[in-house]
Structures are given as structure tokens and as C-alpha cells.
Scaffold this active site. Structure first.
Site, PDB file in Angstrom:
ATOM      1  N   ASP A   1       0.845  -1.201   0.000  1.00 47.95           N
ATOM      2  CA  ASP A   1       0.000   0.000   0.000  1.00 47.95           C
ATOM      3  C   ASP A   1       0.883   1.256   0.000  1.00 47.95           C
ATOM      4  O   ASP A   1       0.873   2.018   0.951  1.00 47.95           O
ATOM      5  CB  ASP A   1      -0.961  -0.010   1.215  1.00 47.95           C
TER       6      ASP A   1
ATOM      7  N   ASP B   1       7.641   3.447   2.790  1.00 51.94           N
ATOM      8  CA  ASP B   1       8.456   2.252   3.042  1.00 51.94           C
ATOM      9  C   ASP B   1       8.071   1.115   2.102  1.00 51.94           C
ATOM     10  O   ASP B   1       8.917   0.315   1.711  1.00 51.94           O
ATOM     11  CB  ASP B   1       8.386   1.830   4.513  1.00 51.94           C
ATOM     12  N   ASP B   2       6.803   1.058   1.678  1.00 53.96           N
ATOM     13  CA  ASP B   2       6.409   0.084   0.649  1.00 53.96           C
ATOM     14  C   ASP B   2       7.207   0.354  -0.632  1.00 53.96           C
ATOM     15  O   ASP B   2       7.632  -0.579  -1.315  1.00 53.96           O
ATOM     16  CB  ASP B   2       4.922   0.218   0.315  1.00 53.96           C
TER      17      ASP B   2
ATOM     18  N   ASN C   1      -2.573   2.550   3.625  1.00 54.97           N
ATOM     19  CA  ASN C   1      -2.005   3.874   3.927  1.00 54.97           C
ATOM     20  C   ASN C   1      -2.860   4.988   3.333  1.00 54.97           C
ATOM     21  O   ASN C   1      -2.957   6.083   3.877  1.00 54.97           O
ATOM     22  CB  ASN C   1      -0.579   3.976   3.381  1.00 54.97           C
TER      23      ASN C   1
ATOM     24  N   THR D   1       2.862  -6.116   2.824  1.00 58.18           N
ATOM     25  CA  THR D   1       3.385  -4.985   3.599  1.00 58.18           C
ATOM     26  C   THR D   1       2.294  -3.945   3.849  1.00 58.18           C
ATOM     27  O   THR D   1       2.589  -2.781   4.115  1.00 58.18           O
ATOM     28  CB  THR D   1       4.605  -4.332   2.890  1.00 58.18           C
TER      29      THR D   1
ATOM     30  N   ASN E   1       1.834   0.893  17.312  1.00 56.50           N
ATOM     31  CA  ASN E   1       2.032   2.294  16.902  1.00 56.50           C
ATOM     32  C   ASN E   1       0.711   3.012  16.611  1.00 56.50           C
ATOM     33  O   ASN E   1       0.645   4.233  16.653  1.00 56.50           O
ATOM     34  CB  ASN E   1       2.993   2.397  15.704  1.00 56.50           C
TER      35      ASN E   1
ATOM     36  N   GLU F   1      -0.458  -2.475  15.887  1.00 56.57           N
ATOM     37  CA  GLU F   1       0.281  -1.880  14.769  1.00 56.57           C
ATOM     38  C   GLU F   1      -0.724  -1.586  13.645  1.00 56.57           C
ATOM     39  O   GLU F   1      -1.731  -2.283  13.503  1.00 56.57           O
ATOM     40  CB  GLU F   1       1.376  -2.874  14.338  1.00 56.57           C
ATOM     41  N   PHE F   2      -0.414  -0.610  12.793  1.00 60.33           N
ATOM     42  CA  PHE F   2      -1.350  -0.132  11.769  1.00 60.33           C
ATOM     43  C   PHE F   2      -1.870  -1.228  10.838  1.00 60.33           C
ATOM     44  O   PHE F   2      -3.089  -1.387  10.664  1.00 60.33           O
ATOM     45  CB  PHE F   2      -0.686   0.990  10.945  1.00 60.33           C
ATOM     46  N   ASN F   3      -0.977  -1.992  10.190  1.00 54.63           N
ATOM     47  CA  ASN F   3      -1.437  -2.969   9.184  1.00 54.63           C
ATOM     48  C   ASN F   3      -2.396  -3.993   9.773  1.00 54.63           C
ATOM     49  O   ASN F   3      -3.279  -4.498   9.079  1.00 54.63           O
ATOM     50  CB  ASN F   3      -0.249  -3.716   8.568  1.00 54.63           C
TER      51      ASN F   3
ATOM     52  N   HIS G   1       9.908   0.409   7.569  1.00 54.98           N
ATOM     53  CA  HIS G   1       9.450  -0.929   7.949  1.00 54.98           C
ATOM     54  C   HIS G   1       9.526  -1.981   6.833  1.00 54.98           C
ATOM     55  O   HIS G   1      10.098  -3.059   7.008  1.00 54.98           O
ATOM     56  CB  HIS G   1       7.971  -0.864   8.382  1.00 54.98           C
ATOM     57  N   ASP G   2       8.847  -1.683   5.728  1.00 55.89           N
ATOM     58  CA  ASP G   2       8.464  -2.749   4.795  1.00 55.89           C
ATOM     59  C   ASP G   2       9.620  -3.481   4.097  1.00 55.89           C
ATOM     60  O   ASP G   2       9.533  -4.704   3.895  1.00 55.89           O
ATOM     61  CB  ASP G   2       7.478  -2.200   3.758  1.00 55.89           C
TER      62      ASP G   2
HETATM   63  C1  BDR Z   1       3.193  -0.088   8.538  1.00 58.43           C
HETATM   64  O1  BDR Z   1       2.105   0.810   8.355  1.00 58.43           O
HETATM   65  C2  BDR Z   1       2.284   1.585   7.205  1.00 58.43           C
HETATM   66  O2  BDR Z   1       2.029   2.911   7.481  1.00 58.43           O
HETATM   67  C3  BDR Z   1       3.694   1.332   6.716  1.00 58.43           C
HETATM   68  O3  BDR Z   1       3.751   1.351   5.298  1.00 58.43           O
HETATM   69  C4  BDR Z   1       4.030  -0.023   7.277  1.00 58.43           C
HETATM   70  O4  BDR Z   1       3.655  -1.051   6.390  1.00 58.43           O
HETATM   71  C5  BDR Z   1       3.929   0.296   9.804  1.00 58.43           C
HETATM   72  O5  BDR Z   1       3.081   0.259  10.899  1.00 58.43           O
HETATM   73 CA    CA Z   2       2.972  -0.578   4.102  1.00 55.86          CA
END
Ligand code: BDR
Ligand code: CA
Length: 313
Positions: A10, A14-15, A39, A127, A161, A167-169, A242-243
């Protein structure tokens, strides 16, 4: 031996770097890129993916759009981290995409590829939220035993986070994550515990600037915007990238230490929905199919990314 992967992403700063690392390292064969709403909207992240492929002259890599939204929940996006476009950039002009998005749905591409390639040869690298991967497993359950492994960025066994727990994903689509972690394919969780060690410091950024190439300048532009947003939103000095850590693990597993441990996903918690619950209490049972990433060799990681970007020109 190259590792065949499908990158389900997405973009996302970082992707974007994950795409570059996968395409620029000869140990990886990038079979295709699929996108998922995360994202930002599916429309925006798919355009961003097309722009990344265009900048890096990777217009022969097939790009497929997947799910627009999570399985049960409303869409949640991360403008605070990735900006209004989903891939805000400083000091670099993104080109118009020079490739078209394929007509086949991303989930169908994932299924077809795994069913058509020899069993045990395709690795899934998600990711973003896990919606496409979960849908693929439900639509064609035979993929579960044919996939080599699922190496995903998401979750944390420590602090989250997006919430203190999540975590977001994972929190964007916890039901999808629940499906993916509970299917019996090998899952490597490259979570925040690991990816917060992949910081794009000023020194790292200078190495990309010193390449003096278009793709190097693109990465510098990504890091500039990502740093500012991470400083404002989460108080980081430097952004965690991250990714690409998932891709680095596949290129050289000694760069990312992992521990076998059972992991499940909380979908019902009052305060803990989206938490990836890792059970470290005793040695993992013999049939444990999940592991978590713990320690990154950051120096070797960055030199891997730098080499890939250099190779892309
Ligand atoms: C993940 O969430 C997205 O914002 C980033 O691309 C990463 O995959 C980190 O929490
Ligand atoms: Ca991502």
C-alpha cells in the site's frame, strides 16, 4: 536460487523502498505487485505503486489492484504518516505512471500465480493490511499448502504504533490478520520490534544522495517527507523504514533474526483489538508455524538497500 515473491503493498514510503529492494536484488524474482487499501485509498496507493515502478524503469513488472477496504471494518488511512497522496515526497517530481494497471483483480492474480507456479516456490510478502491475502486463502484454500511462506510486515510483540496494543497494518483489518495468522502456512511476522531498528538516519540518507542517480534522489525525497511526518506524528528523530525489512529477510535471513513462537490476533478486545499476541512463555510446540523477527543488522540492511538502488540506476 532466486526467491519468487508477490509483493502485496500500500505505497506508502516504506512500501516504495520494499519494491525497489525486491526489484534491484538479483536473489529476488518479483512476480508482480498487488495493492490494497491501507495507507491511503486503493486508487491512490495503486497510482503510487505505478509511479514507483515508473521511476525505477520497472514497467514490465505487472501491477494489480486488490481490495478497496477491510473485510468487516471501515477504511482507516494513515495521512499523518504518508501525506495526502499516500506517498508525499520532498524535492522530487514524480512522473506520470508509464504502465497500466492489469485488469485481473489482485486477489485473483495471487491465486493464479500460486496455483500455476510449482508448489512451495512462491513467497507472499504483504506490507499492508492483510485483506488480499485473507481473501485469497478463503477463495482458493489450496494456496495455503502451496505457498512457500508468508513474510509480512505487521504487528508487534511489544508496543503498537496505532494504539498502545496494535500496529497499523493489523488494526486496519484485524479479521484478515486473524485468518492469515491462523492458516497453517509458515508465517514470519516482521513487526515493529524489528522495523523500528531500520531507521533512515541523516547518514543513511546521505549515502543515497551520494549515488547521484534518479532512483537515489527519489529515495532521498521519500526519506525527507517520511522523516518530517514521523517527527510530527510520532516524535521520531528518524523514520523507521518498515516494509523492506521483509525483503531483506528473504535475501539474507542472517540480517533479520527470528524466533519461532505462536502468534494469534486479537479481534474483540476493548483496548487491544489488532494486537498480535505472541506466546513466549515456553518453547514453541513442534507444530508451531509462526515466528517473529527480533533483531536487525541495520548496517547490512542499509547496504543491501543501497546496492539495490544503485543497481536500478
Ligand atoms: C506499517 O504501516 C504503514 O504505514 C507502513 O507502510 C508499514 O507497512 C507500519 O506500521
Ligand atoms: Ca505498508
Amino acid at each position: 536460487m532466486t526467491t519468487k515473491i508477490i509483493l502485496d503493498c500500500d505505497p506508502g514510503h516504506d512500501d516504495a523502498v520494499a519494491i525497489l529492494l525486491a526489484a534491484g536484488n538479483s536473489n529476488i524474482e518479483l512476480l508482480g505487485v498487488t495493492t490494497v487499501g491501507g495507507n491511503h485509498t486503493l486508487e491512490k496507493v495503486t497510482r503510487n505503486a505505478a509511479q514507483v515502478l515508473t521511476v525505477a524503469k520497472l514497467t514490465d513488472v505487472p501491477l494489480y489492484a486488490g481490495a478497496t477496504r477491510p473485510i468487516l471494518r471501515e477504511v482507516e488511512t494513515a495521512e499523518g504518516i504518508h501525506g495526502d497522496t499516500g506517498m508525499e515526497i520532498h524535492g522530487f517530481e514524480l512522473p506520470e505512471p508509464a504502465l497500466s494497471v492489469q485488469e485481473t483483480h489482485g486477489v485473483q492474480f495471487i491465486i493464479d500465480t500460486i496455483m500455476n507456479e510449482p508448489a512451495g516456490t512462491v513467497t507472499l510478502v504483504p506490507t499492508g493490511p492483510l485483506t488480499n491475502i485473507a481473501l485469497a486463502a478463503r477463495l482458493e484454500p489450496r494456496i495455503v499448502e502451496r505457498v512457500k511462506e508468508v513474510v509480512l510486515m505487521g504487528g508487534a510483540y511489544g508496543t503498537g504504533n496505532w494504539t498502545p496494543s496494535a500496529e497499523f497494518n493489523i488494526i486496519v483489518d484485524p479479521e484478515a490478520a486473524h485468518i492469515v495468522f491462523n492458516e497453517k502456512w509458515p508465517v514470519v511476522m516482521v513487526g515493529l520490534d524489528l522495523t523500528h531498528q531500520a531507521l533512515a538516519t541523516k547518514e543513511v540518507e546521505e549515502q543515497f544522495a551520494a549515488l547521484g542517480t534518479n532512483v537515489g534522489d527519489f529515495v532521498v525525497g521519500l526519506f525527507g517527507a517520511f522523516r518530517k511526518n514521523y517527527q510530527d506524528a510520532q516524535g521520531f528523530d528518524d523514520p523507521p523504514v518498515h516494509d523492506p525489512c521483509c525483503v531483506a529477510y528473504l535475501i539474507d535471513p542472517t540480517v533479520v533474526e527470528t524466533v519461532k513462537v505462536p502468534v494469534d490476533v486479537e479481534t474483540q478486545g476493548l483496548l487491544t483489538t489488532g494486537r498480535t499476541v505472541a506466546d513466549f512463555r515456553s518453547p514453541a510446540p513442534a507444530d508451531c508455524h509462526t515466528s517473529v523477527a527480533t533483531k536487525l543488522d541495520a548496517e547490512r540492511f542499509w547496504s543491501m538497500v543501497l546496492d539495490a538502488v544503485k543497481a536500478l540506476g
